[in-house]
Design an enzyme around this catalytic site. Structure first.
Site, short mmCIF file in Angstrom:
data_model
loop_
_atom_site.label_atom_id
_atom_site.label_comp_id
_atom_site.label_asym_id
_atom_site.label_seq_id
_atom_site.Cartn_x
_atom_site.Cartn_y
_atom_site.Cartn_z
N CYS A 81 0.87 -1.18 0.00
CA CYS A 81 0.00 0.00 0.00
C CYS A 81 0.91 1.23 0.00
O CYS A 81 1.60 1.48 0.99
CB CYS A 81 -0.90 -0.02 1.23
SG CYS A 81 -2.04 1.40 1.29
N ARG A 204 -9.23 -2.97 -5.29
CA ARG A 204 -9.55 -4.31 -4.78
C ARG A 204 -9.72 -4.20 -3.27
O ARG A 204 -8.88 -3.64 -2.60
CB ARG A 204 -8.40 -5.24 -5.11
CG ARG A 204 -8.53 -6.64 -4.57
CD ARG A 204 -7.34 -7.50 -4.96
NE ARG A 204 -6.09 -7.05 -4.34
CZ ARG A 204 -4.98 -7.80 -4.37
NH1 ARG A 204 -4.97 -8.96 -5.02
NH2 ARG A 204 -3.87 -7.37 -3.79
N CYS A 212 -4.62 6.22 -4.69
CA CYS A 212 -4.00 4.88 -4.54
C CYS A 212 -2.53 5.03 -4.92
O CYS A 212 -2.23 5.42 -6.06
CB CYS A 212 -4.71 3.89 -5.48
SG CYS A 212 -4.02 2.22 -5.44
N1 API Z 1 -6.40 -2.21 -2.47
C1 API Z 1 -5.01 -2.57 -2.77
C2 API Z 1 -4.10 -2.29 -1.56
C3 API Z 1 -4.06 -0.82 -1.19
C4 API Z 1 -3.44 -0.02 -2.27
C5 API Z 1 -3.58 1.48 -2.15
N2 API Z 1 -4.40 1.98 -1.09
C6 API Z 1 -2.23 2.15 -2.20
O1 API Z 1 -2.10 3.27 -1.68
O2 API Z 1 -1.31 1.56 -2.81
C7 API Z 1 -4.93 -4.06 -3.13
O3 API Z 1 -5.79 -4.84 -2.69
O4 API Z 1 -3.95 -4.42 -3.82
#
Ligand code: API
Length: 271
Positions: A81, A204, A212
């Site tokens: 993340c 996801r 993100c």
């Molecule tokens: N939902 C993403 C993880 C969080 C990614 C995002 N919040 C970031 O800042 O990279 C996944 O299931 O791969």
């Protein structure tokens, strides 16, 4: 249980200090924590635990004292993340658990190097993004082609003509489960200027978020690819602000803010 609330370009997280490695977070408990009405509210949870107390990270302990145990809002796990690790690093320094400057953090995608001052932006070495060709997603029945990019976690980054501001991202885009058996984060991208793009994302495990970090890296890779480039500095405008991505021959860097907004006590007998 004590918590801290933080965000990076309005991708927000519940931070749970677990210095003894005692918390056993079920998916249901995480979903309750992230519930914006019945819980604290967040796009995810960052459990702060010594790497030596975390089976997923104990072999990283010699290089990174702290493990970022990231969970999506639905309680599912993710490998990495990008916004979260900046907020995690800010918390470590604010709590006196790490010194300002440069240090390493253990994650499910291995050790990541972060650099931060007492205030201002945080920069993360996100590693070399891996491109696995093209795939497709459908948003409200419209098909969009994109680049399959892995940033420790899976992404489909689609540079499109339709204005992303007009997309209805209430529902999860349909995607090719043969390509993404474990699900995927979908980015919809418009070029908006020289090495500058605007992006919306359906994550996801969390749904549409205002930003993100790993998605911004995937976005820069796809935008560079569309421009016939592989390296360079890209500005990625998300709903919650702007992130800077630096792509070089060996790795990628994510730079952006990390803000702690509150702390308190959470009452949940289950955790
Ligand atoms: N939902 C993403 C993880 C969080 C990614 C995002 N919040 C970031 O800042 O990279 C996944 O299931 O791969």
């Amino acid at each position: 249980m004590r918590f801290v609330k933080g965000h990076g370009t309005e991708n927000d997280f519940v931070i749970l200090p677990d210095l003894e490695g005692r918390l056993d977070l079920s998916a249901a408990a995480v979903a309750r924590l992230c519930d914006r009405r019945a819980g604290i509210g967040g796009d995810g949870v960052l459990r702060v635990v010594p790497s030596k107390f975390a089976p997923e990270a104990d072999e990283q302990a010699a290089r990174a004292e702290w493990f970022m145990d990231y969970r999506n809002a639905d309680g599912s796990l993710a490998e990495m993340c990008g916004n979260g690790i900046r907020v995690f690093a800010r918390y470590l320094v604010d709590a006196g658990l790490a010194s300002p400057g440069e240090f390493s953090v253990a994650t499910r995608d291995g050790v990541k190097r972060v650099r931060l001052d007492i205030t201002g932006d945080v920069t993360v070495d996100m590693g070399r993004p891996k491109v696995y060709g093209e795939s497709r997603a459908w948003v409200n029945g419209r098909e969009y082609r994109g680049l399959n990019v892995n940033v420790g976690n899976p992404h489909l980054a689609c540079v499109i003509d339709d204005p992303v501001t007009e997309l209805d991202l209430a529902a999860q885009p349909r995607f090719d489960r043969a390509v993404y058996p474990d699900g995927v984060n979908v980015e919809l991208i418009n070029p908006v200027g020289d090495h500058a793009v605007s992006m919306r994302v359906y994550e996801r495990g969390s749904g549409e978020t205002r930003s993100c970090g790993t998605g911004a890296v995937a976005t820069a890779v796809a935008a560079a690819h569309a421009a016939g480039e592989t390296t360079g500095v890209w500005k990625v405008r998300v709903l919650g602000g702007t992130l800077k991505i630096t792509l070089d021959a060996d790795t990628s860097y994510l730079t952006g803010p990390a803000t702690l907004v509150a702390s308190g006590e959470y009452h949940d007998t289950e955790i």
